[in-house]
Each structure stands twice: as structure tokens, then as C-alpha cells.
Design a protein around this motif. Structure first.
Motif, PDB file in Angstrom:
ATOM      1  N   GLY A 440      80.526  -1.239  -7.141  1.00 55.65           N
ATOM      2  CA  GLY A 440      81.440  -0.278  -7.334  1.00 55.65           C
ATOM      3  C   GLY A 440      82.454  -0.927  -8.175  1.00 55.65           C
ATOM      4  N   PRO A 441      83.950  -0.186  -8.158  1.00 53.45           N
ATOM      5  CA  PRO A 441      84.670  -0.445  -8.821  1.00 53.45           C
ATOM      6  C   PRO A 441      85.455  -1.940  -8.982  1.00 53.45           C
ATOM      7  N   CYS A 442      85.544  -2.601 -10.262  1.00 55.98           N
ATOM      8  CA  CYS A 442      86.075  -3.859 -10.148  1.00 55.98           C
ATOM      9  C   CYS A 442      86.178  -4.185 -11.800  1.00 55.98           C
ATOM     10  N   SER A 443      87.147  -4.909 -12.011  1.00 55.71           N
ATOM     11  CA  SER A 443      87.395  -5.084 -13.497  1.00 55.71           C
ATOM     12  C   SER A 443      86.672  -6.500 -13.767  1.00 55.71           C
ATOM     13  N   LEU A 468      79.127   1.200 -11.077  1.00 57.68           N
ATOM     14  CA  LEU A 468      79.566   2.687 -10.804  1.00 57.68           C
ATOM     15  C   LEU A 468      80.993   3.087 -10.686  1.00 57.68           C
ATOM     16  N   GLY A 469      81.755   1.619 -10.991  1.00 62.52           N
ATOM     17  CA  GLY A 469      83.295   1.795 -11.364  1.00 62.52           C
ATOM     18  C   GLY A 469      83.571   2.248 -12.944  1.00 62.52           C
ATOM     19  N   SER A 470      84.809   2.797 -13.184  1.00 64.90           N
ATOM     20  CA  SER A 470      84.832   3.092 -14.499  1.00 64.90           C
ATOM     21  C   SER A 470      85.056   2.064 -15.527  1.00 64.90           C
ATOM     22  N   ALA A 488      77.163   3.499 -14.958  1.00 69.18           N
ATOM     23  CA  ALA A 488      77.229   4.880 -14.645  1.00 69.18           C
ATOM     24  C   ALA A 488      78.434   5.218 -13.821  1.00 69.18           C
ATOM     25  N   GLY A 489      79.526   5.107 -14.436  1.00 69.53           N
ATOM     26  CA  GLY A 489      80.985   5.189 -13.931  1.00 69.53           C
ATOM     27  C   GLY A 489      81.593   6.517 -13.804  1.00 69.53           C
ATOM     28  N   GLN A 490      81.786   7.064 -12.385  1.00 66.73           N
ATOM     29  CA  GLN A 490      82.442   8.407 -11.847  1.00 66.73           C
ATOM     30  C   GLN A 490      81.873   9.533 -12.705  1.00 66.73           C
ATOM     31  N   LEU A 491      80.562   9.771 -12.601  1.00 68.53           N
ATOM     32  CA  LEU A 491      79.649  10.940 -12.708  1.00 68.53           C
ATOM     33  C   LEU A 491      79.725  11.875 -12.296  1.00 68.53           C
TER      34      LEU A 491
END
Length: 672
Positions: A440-443, A468-470, A488-491
Motif C-alpha cells: 500500500g501507500p509508502c514513500s 498500490l500507493g500513489s 498501479a497506484g489509485q486506479l
């Protein structure tokens, strides 16, 4: 918007001028008033709105409401006021209500104006069906920050890519190239992505972005926010953008004009966002000569023209408006197609994708694989998860959590519960053919995530990482890159189905990075990077000079065994920055070729590409040697030096000055 026949402009001007001639100053000021839609139970506010409508002192309602309530207000404006001028209903569209579309950064990863136009048209059709006629979007910002929520709402790092896709969004909203009923678009550059960045090039980026969009696809309205430019953080320039004025300039609604009128009437207003206008104070200021009547008339003339373009003056007595066709089925089809195009394959060596029989049993690792809210980000509603997508294709798989479940925003420090989950995942990976890890989201990777990937990689090298994060990730595990990484971020609503189709090869990945990656403080994968399931090759670059442009040509060949799509990109380095900064994207073409097919491509480089806005607002093409490079990413582009002589630079500059918007930013000289 409505299609405009050849005689539309003359009819529009005649209609608007006739109406303007019989309006009182109070009614004119009322056309600039925008109030929030009152709540259904707020009787006092509802009655106040109805009273203003009867007096012709309200031109726009802002917000969402039941279509029946909006139709009732429209009916009152038409039947209950002296002149029967219809209203605008404005709203911020988001990513769709019934079906959620990919986030702006994900759409930027498509590098496909056609795809973005289809998404915008679908959102506009839903808005129009709900009664809205003015969408306060697109809000275009450039950002490469680490905040996942802020990053999702931005358009990457390239002003040129953002310009192409913002223009495509406007075309979709306004139905400029179709028979659909469109809405009024509003180009916005007032977001935090601009004000949070303090770089010497910030003003130039915003001017080039806005000027390019207005030249290519003028929106019905603009809200340029504040112009922020700082070469020195201690002395930032932060001033409101003045209205765009001058012969041949923007003729749509400029919200900076509204703010200027409000301030002249003694009212404190935001830079150029919709707000309640002081009607009585404006009338007084016009009477006293503090606001020229010509200034008020010009602003109102644009509002009436927009309503005419939207066909609102033909509204029937029952308050119904022309609605675009929207259905959940068509929206899901658009959401799926755009999500497919937004997926970026970062790495695939050794070749693990597409999955086939030889891939063996599939093991899904990570809570993100089953998360139905993650693909929508801040948007409401549930989306298809990766698990849903694989199940829809009938792909057998097993799932393990991999790590202990965390609340939103919790850190990824390693816990005792993680060690147990990692052990279970590792044992399952030992028996699997292919391991798909969903993050999931993480920098950047946390300790727990890194330990999980290291453990799995040591047991089974056939690992596909799906982020799957931005923010795209390209991690190093035990000193080597992950072999296969799919971003595949925020589709949106159809996320899982799109990812499953790409994993299995039903749809080949076509996305490209809309921003360059930073790898532990060093440059990582470049802007424009992205792989597919076909190999493409570019031939040598040919260069020709004409009297006002440079023409580049090359040959593209699909060396793969199947049809494929790639994006050929054109970069340049300016004379004052050769060898000292990254190349700058100036154009691109997205091409589909059959297996073995070749095609000759041509790029025309004009003053629009080479020129820059200076601090005083002037547009200038600098003479000197330019490095022009064609490639499939910034990193792969091969530079060719082209000398732009002073005569050619002068010709290019004069050609731009003679364009359709010669006075576009003349007023900005005092600002910069």
C-alpha cells in the motif's frame, strides 16, 4: 459544450449585448454572486436564496444537491425573476460518484490525452445528469513530494505532460469534440502544489502551462490563484494573479476579474475563488465611479456568454436542463480502460510477466491485495481489489497477510507479530510458483516491509511486486533490484480487474512514469520510463531547419511478437543549461504498432517548445545550441545538438507574439 454552428458567435454576441443593455447594475452584480447550496432542512437559507433569485441577485449555486432541488431553483430563476436569466450550478467534481476514476497522478501515467478525455467526458456526463453545469476543475499542479494524498492529486513533474492532459480534460468536460452535453470547465492553478514549491522556475512553469492550455483548448473559466515565485526563500513573491486582459486575450470567465471587482467595492475576497459578492457595495461603487461600468459589464458579458454556450437560455419552463447520457455500465467501462492504461511496468527481468501456465501456483502476499478502499484513496466507495480481479479471471491463488494488520498511518517498524506473519508467508512462498506481493501507500520501505521482501526473495526469486500507493517504488533488496515491479497506484473502482488483466497479459502495460524516481538520494528510474510486453527500437534522428521551426524525424519499429504501444518522447536542454540539469520534456507521441511494423515519426519544434516566459512576462526564444533528444524515456533519449541562430530565434519569438493570444500575460509584467 453545445456544438457551435458557424453563425453561433454572431448570434451569441447579439443575444448577450441585447440582454446586457436592459439589465440594471444590481442585476449585473448579481450575475457574479455565487452562494453555497442550502441544506434541505435549512429553511432560512432556502428562503434567502429564493428571495435573491426573485430579485435577480444570484447567478450561481455551489455544491451538490438533489437534482430536483436544483431544477426548482432554476425554474424560479427563469420564471420568478424580471429577466429570467438561468443559473449556473457549480461543483468540484472529484473522480466520479457512482464509479471512481483513477486519480490525477494515475491518469498522468497514461500519457494518453485520448484516455483522459474519455474519463473527463464520463465525469461531466454524471455531473450534468445531477444538474451541475460548471465544474471547478481541472486543478492542475506539479509535485514530486512524499505525501501520498497530495501526490495523488497532482499531475507529475512535467509542465508539458500536465499541459497536454489538462487540455484533454477540458475537452472532455466541455464536450468540445462531440455531440454530448458538456459542462463549463474551470482551469485552476490555485492548489498547494504551487504554493508549497519555492523554485526559481515556478512562475515560468505556471505561465507556460496556462498559456499552452489556453492556446490549445480554452476552458470556459479560469482561476489562476496566486502567482508564487521565489529565487530566494527569504524574499518570496506572493501576489494574486491579475485578470487576463488585452486584445485577443482570454474571453471566458476569469475569476480574478470577480475578485478585483469585489476588492474595488471594499470587500475582502479570496484571490479568485467563488465567494459571496457584495451586490449593494458594487452598485454603490459603480454609482460613485470607483468601479467603471465597463469593467462590470465585461465580467457579466462573459457569464452570460457561458450560459448561452451551455444552452441554458433554452431551458424549458419546468427547469429541466439538457443532460448528458451517463450509466454505471459505461462509467465502469471507462474506469477499467483508463486503469489499464495507467499501470506502469518498471522492471521485468528475468521475464516473469505476463503470467502463464509455467508461472505455477500464485501466492498473494499482503493485506493490500484484498483492500477495496485503497484504490480509491480519498474518494468514497469501494473498488475491486487485486483478489477480486484474479477471481474474476478464474485464476487459482492463495493469500497470506505477510505482515500484521496496521491502522491507517501507522509506521512500518518491525513487530513481533510481523515475524510470525513473515514466517508463514515464507513457508507458503517455498511451495508457490510465483509470489505477488502487494504494498500500500509508502514513500519508502519500512523495516517490516523490507524484512518481508528479503525473506521472500531468499526463498523464491519469482516475486512480482505490485505497488498500490500513489508513489511508485523501485526497491533494492539484499543489494539487488526486485526482479519484477508493477506500479498501479489509485486506479479507482476497476483497479483489481485492470491489474489482473495486465498480470496475465490480457492487456499489455502501456503506462509511463509521470515523475522521475529518487533512489536513496540519487536519481533512479527517469521520467517517461515504462516497459511493455514488446520490444521497440528507434532509428537515427534526422534534423531539418525551416524558417520558423526545427523538424526531427525517426523510425520506430516493433520488434516484439505481438501488437504493442509505446511512447516516443522528445527532450531538450537549453543553451544556458546544457550539461548542468536534467533534460526537459517538450513533446511526445503515443504509438501502437503491429508485430514487426515500422513507422516514420516526425516532431515539429517551434518557438512554443523552445521559448520561455521571462520574469517580466515576455515570451522569448533564446538563440544558441540546443540539445534535442528522441527516446523511449529521458534516460534512453539520444541528444542531437541544433544551433538556433539569432534570426531563427527572432522569427520564432515574433511568430508566438502574433498568435491568437498576443496579450495573454501582458499584465503580469508588474507582478513578476
Amino acid at each position: 459544450m453545445v456544438r457551435r454552428p458557424p453563425h453561433h458567435a454572431a448570434e451569441r454576441e447579439r443575444f448577450v449585448e441585447d440582454l446586457l443593455a436592459i439589465m440594471t447594475v444590481e442585476e449585473k452584480a448579481g450575475q457574479l454572486v455565487a452562494l453555497p447550496v442550502p441544506g434541505p432542512d435549512n429553511t432560512a437559507e432556502i428562503e434567502a436564496v429564493r428571495a435573491e433569485l426573485r430579485r435577480g441577485r444570484l447567478g450561481t449555486l455551489v455544491g451538490r444537491a438533489d437534482p430536483g432541488r436544483l431544477a426548482s431553483c432554476q425554474k424560479l430563476a427563469i420564471e420568478g425573476s424580471r429577466l429570467g436569466i438561468p443559473m449556473l450550478f457549480a461543483d468540484t467534481p472529484g473522480r466520479g460518484t457512482g464509479v471512481v476514476m483513477p486519480a490525477p497522478l494515475a491518469l498522468a501515467a497514461t500519457w494518453s490525452p485520448a484516455t483522459v478525455t474519455r474519463v473527463a467526458r464520463t465525469i461531466a456526463a454524471e455531473a450534468r445528469a445531477a444538474g451541475n453545469t460548471w465544474l471547478l476543475a481541472p486543478e492542475v499542479g506539479l509535485n514530486t513530494g512524499s505525501d501520498d494524498r497530495v501526490l495523488a492529486d497532482c499531475w507529475g513533474e512535467s509542465e508539458v505532460l500536465a499541459r497536454f492532459l489538462a487540455a484533454a480534460t477540458i475537452r472532455g468536460y466541455q464536450a468540445d469534440d462531440s455531440d454530448d452535453a458538456g459542462v463549463l470547465a474551470c482551469l485552476r492553478t490555485d492548489g498547494a502544489s504551487w504554493t508549497d514549491r519555492r523554485t526559481p522556475e515556478l512562475l515560468t512553469e505556471k505561465l507556460r502551462l496556462v498559456a499552452g492550455i489556453l492556446r490549445e483548448t480554452p476552458p470556459g473559466s479560469v482561476a489562476l490563484g496566486r502567482l508564487v515565485e521565489s529565487g530566494n526563500d527569504a524574499e518570496p513573491i506572493d501576489r494574486s494573479a491579475p485578470p487576463i486582459a488585452g486584445p485577443g486575450s482570454f474571453d471566458g470567465i476569469d475569476l480574478a476579474e470577480w475578485s478585483a471587482i469585489a476588492r474595488a467595492a471594499g470587500h475582502t475576497a479570496p484571490a479568485d475563488l467563488l465567494s459571496a459578492m457584495p451586490v449593494d457595495a458594487i452598485v454603490e461603487a459603480v454609482t460613485e465611479g470607483r468601479i467603471p461600468l465597463r469593467q462590470l459589464d465585461d465580467a457579466v458579458r462573459k457569464v452570460l456568454g457561458a450560459k448561452y454556450d451551455l444552452d441554458l437560455f433554452r431551458t424549458q419552463a419546468n427547469g429541466a436542463t439538457k443532460a448528458g447520457y451517463w450509466s454505471p455500465e459505461l462509467a465502469r467501462e471507462t474506469a477499467l480502460d483508463s486503469a489499464r492504461h495507467a499501470i506502469v511496468l518498471l522492471r521485468n527481468a528475468p521475464v516473469l510477466l505476463p503470467l502463464d501456465i509455467a508461472s505455477g501456483e500464485i501466492l498473494l502476499v499482503g493485506h493490500a491485495a484484498a483492500d477495496r478502499s485503497l484504490p480509491n484513496g480519498e474518494a468514497r466507495g469501494e473498488a475491486a481489489s487485486l483478489v477480486d480481479g484474479l477471481e474474476a479471471l478464474g485464476l487459482a491463488h492463495r493469500c497470506v497477510p505477510g505482515l500484521a494488520l496496521r491502522e491507517k498511518g501507522e509506521s512500518w517498524d518491525l513487530r513481533d507479530a510481523d515475524n510470525m506473519a513473515i514466517g508463514m508467508a515464507s513457508e507458503a512462498a517455498r511451495r508457490a510458483g510465483t509470489v505477488i506481493v502487494a504494498l500500500g501507500p509508502c514513500s519508502e520501505l519500512g523495516a517490516a516491509q523490507r524484512t518481508l521482501l528479503e525473506s521472500l526473495h531468499a526463498i523464491n526469486p519469482n516475486i512480482v511486486l505490485v505497488t498500490l500507493g500513489s508513489r511508485p517504488l523501485d526497491p533494492i533488496i539484499r543489494g539487488t533490484r526486485m526482479p519484477c515491479v508493477l506500479h498501479a497506484g489509485q486506479l479507482g473502482s476497476m483497479s483489481g480487474h485492470a491489474i489482473a488483466e495486465v498480470l496475465t497479459g490480457e492487456f499489455a502495460p502501456r503506462g509511463r512514469l509521470p515523475l522521475a524516481l529518487v533512489d536513496e538520494g540519487r536519481p533512479g528510474l527517469p521520467l517517461g520510463h515504462g516497459m511493455g510486453y514488446c520490444e521497440f527500437a528507434l532509428g537515427e534522428t534526422g534534423v531539418e531547419l525551416s524558417y520558423d521551426r526545427i523538424i526531427l524525424s525517426t523510425v520506430l519499429k516493433n520488434r516484439g511478437p505481438r501488437e504493442g504501444t509505446t511512447t516516443v518522447q522528445l527532450y531538450l536542454r537549453r543553451p544556458d543549461k546544457r550539461g548542468s540539469s536534467p533534460a526537459e520534456l517538450v513533446d511526445f507521441q503515443r504509438i501502437s504498432l503491429m508485430a514487426g511494423e515500422t513507422r516514420r515519426l516526425m516532431f515539429e519544434v517551434s518557438g512554443d517548445h523552445l521559448g520561455r516566459f521571462e520574469r517580466n512576462g515576455r515570451f522569448v526564444v533564446q538563440p544558441g545550441p540546443y540539445d534535442l533528444a528522441l527516446g523511449l524515456s529521458e534516460q534512453q533519449a539520444r541528444p542531437t545538438s541544433v544551433a538556433v541562430l539569432p534570426t531563427l530565434a527572432d522569427t520564432m519569438t515574433r511568430a508566438m507574439a502574433a498568435g491568437p493570444l498576443p496579450a495573454l500575460f501582458d499584465r503580469l509584467r508588474d507582478t513578476g
